[in-house]
Design an enzyme around this catalytic site. Sequence first.
Site, mmCIF file in Angstrom:
data_model
loop_
_atom_site.group_PDB
_atom_site.id
_atom_site.type_symbol
_atom_site.label_atom_id
_atom_site.label_comp_id
_atom_site.label_asym_id
_atom_site.label_seq_id
_atom_site.Cartn_x
_atom_site.Cartn_y
_atom_site.Cartn_z
ATOM 1 N N GLU A 6 0.414 5.223 0.772
ATOM 2 C CA GLU A 6 -0.481 6.252 1.289
ATOM 3 C C GLU A 6 -0.045 7.644 0.852
ATOM 4 O O GLU A 6 1.045 7.821 0.277
ATOM 5 C CB GLU A 6 -0.555 6.143 2.819
ATOM 6 C CG GLU A 6 -1.164 4.815 3.242
ATOM 7 C CD GLU A 6 -1.436 4.708 4.729
ATOM 8 O OE1 GLU A 6 -0.937 5.544 5.515
ATOM 9 O OE2 GLU A 6 -2.172 3.766 5.097
ATOM 10 N N GLU A 32 -3.056 -4.426 -3.255
ATOM 11 C CA GLU A 32 -3.548 -5.285 -4.336
ATOM 12 C C GLU A 32 -3.476 -4.561 -5.675
ATOM 13 O O GLU A 32 -3.061 -5.120 -6.688
ATOM 14 C CB GLU A 32 -5.000 -5.712 -4.072
ATOM 15 C CG GLU A 32 -5.190 -6.547 -2.827
ATOM 16 C CD GLU A 32 -5.424 -5.727 -1.568
ATOM 17 O OE1 GLU A 32 -4.893 -4.599 -1.454
ATOM 18 O OE2 GLU A 32 -6.149 -6.207 -0.691
ATOM 19 N N CYS A 48 -10.375 -4.680 -0.101
ATOM 20 C CA CYS A 48 -11.486 -3.722 -0.092
ATOM 21 C C CYS A 48 -12.333 -3.920 -1.351
ATOM 22 O O CYS A 48 -11.926 -4.613 -2.301
ATOM 23 C CB CYS A 48 -10.959 -2.293 0.004
ATOM 24 S SG CYS A 48 -10.330 -1.646 -1.562
ATOM 25 N N CYS A 94 -4.133 0.831 -2.524
ATOM 26 C CA CYS A 94 -4.008 -0.449 -1.810
ATOM 27 C C CYS A 94 -2.918 -1.323 -2.439
ATOM 28 O O CYS A 94 -2.599 -1.191 -3.620
ATOM 29 C CB CYS A 94 -5.317 -1.219 -1.876
ATOM 30 S SG CYS A 94 -6.654 -0.492 -0.947
ATOM 31 N N CYS A 122 -10.687 -3.007 -4.709
ATOM 32 C CA CYS A 122 -9.699 -3.994 -5.178
ATOM 33 C C CYS A 122 -10.391 -5.253 -5.704
ATOM 34 O O CYS A 122 -9.943 -5.851 -6.686
ATOM 35 C CB CYS A 122 -8.716 -4.346 -4.061
ATOM 36 S SG CYS A 122 -7.587 -2.985 -3.714
ATOM 37 N N ASN A 160 0.843 -1.197 0.000
ATOM 38 C CA ASN A 160 0.000 0.000 0.000
ATOM 39 C C ASN A 160 0.876 1.245 0.000
ATOM 40 O O ASN A 160 1.985 1.265 0.556
ATOM 41 C CB ASN A 160 -1.008 0.000 1.155
ATOM 42 C CG ASN A 160 -0.422 -0.210 2.524
ATOM 43 O OD1 ASN A 160 0.636 -0.821 2.667
ATOM 44 N ND2 ASN A 160 -1.095 0.266 3.545
#
Length: 144
Positions: A49, A60, A97, A58, A100, A47
């Site tokens: 940020e 993924e 999530c 993310c 994703c 991830n």
Amino acid sequence: MSERKIEIRALIRAAVAAREQAYAPYSRFQVGAALLTQQGEIYTGCNVECAAYSVTQCAERTAIGCAVSNGCTRFAAIAIVGGEGDRTPVKKLCPPCGVCRQMLAEFCDMNNFKIILAKSEEEYSMYYLKQLLPLGFGPGNLEG
Ligand code: THU
């Protein structure tokens, strides 16, 4: 150990290693993902940020971007490891999530694509994308 189990462990190991690169200064929740292509290659992501929080990417989707950037667009499985702190086993499984899940549906056969949620190489649960995204909208819905 079966060849399949060895392959799962290798995928989890790659996700654990990717997690070490996580850039998560705001949530302190570090995630690593490892995508297995239909050809047997592994692409990883963490991830990433951003101070403008909503821009965060993310793990993924980082892995998907990495694979696609290298010419791979068909995937067989993904391993995901996420949590606070830098050790494994992490405390909980980290399910992908909704965004994703949707992005994975773009590149996978939902009935066969496996999602491996891992705490460590020994502790994991496995799901099909179809289970985590029932009645999902995919490229097929745009046909005809
Ligand atoms: N995160 C992921 O990388 N993957 C997921 O499937 C769930 C959440 C990241 C986004 C953010 O950096 C942090 O975890 C906390 O939400």
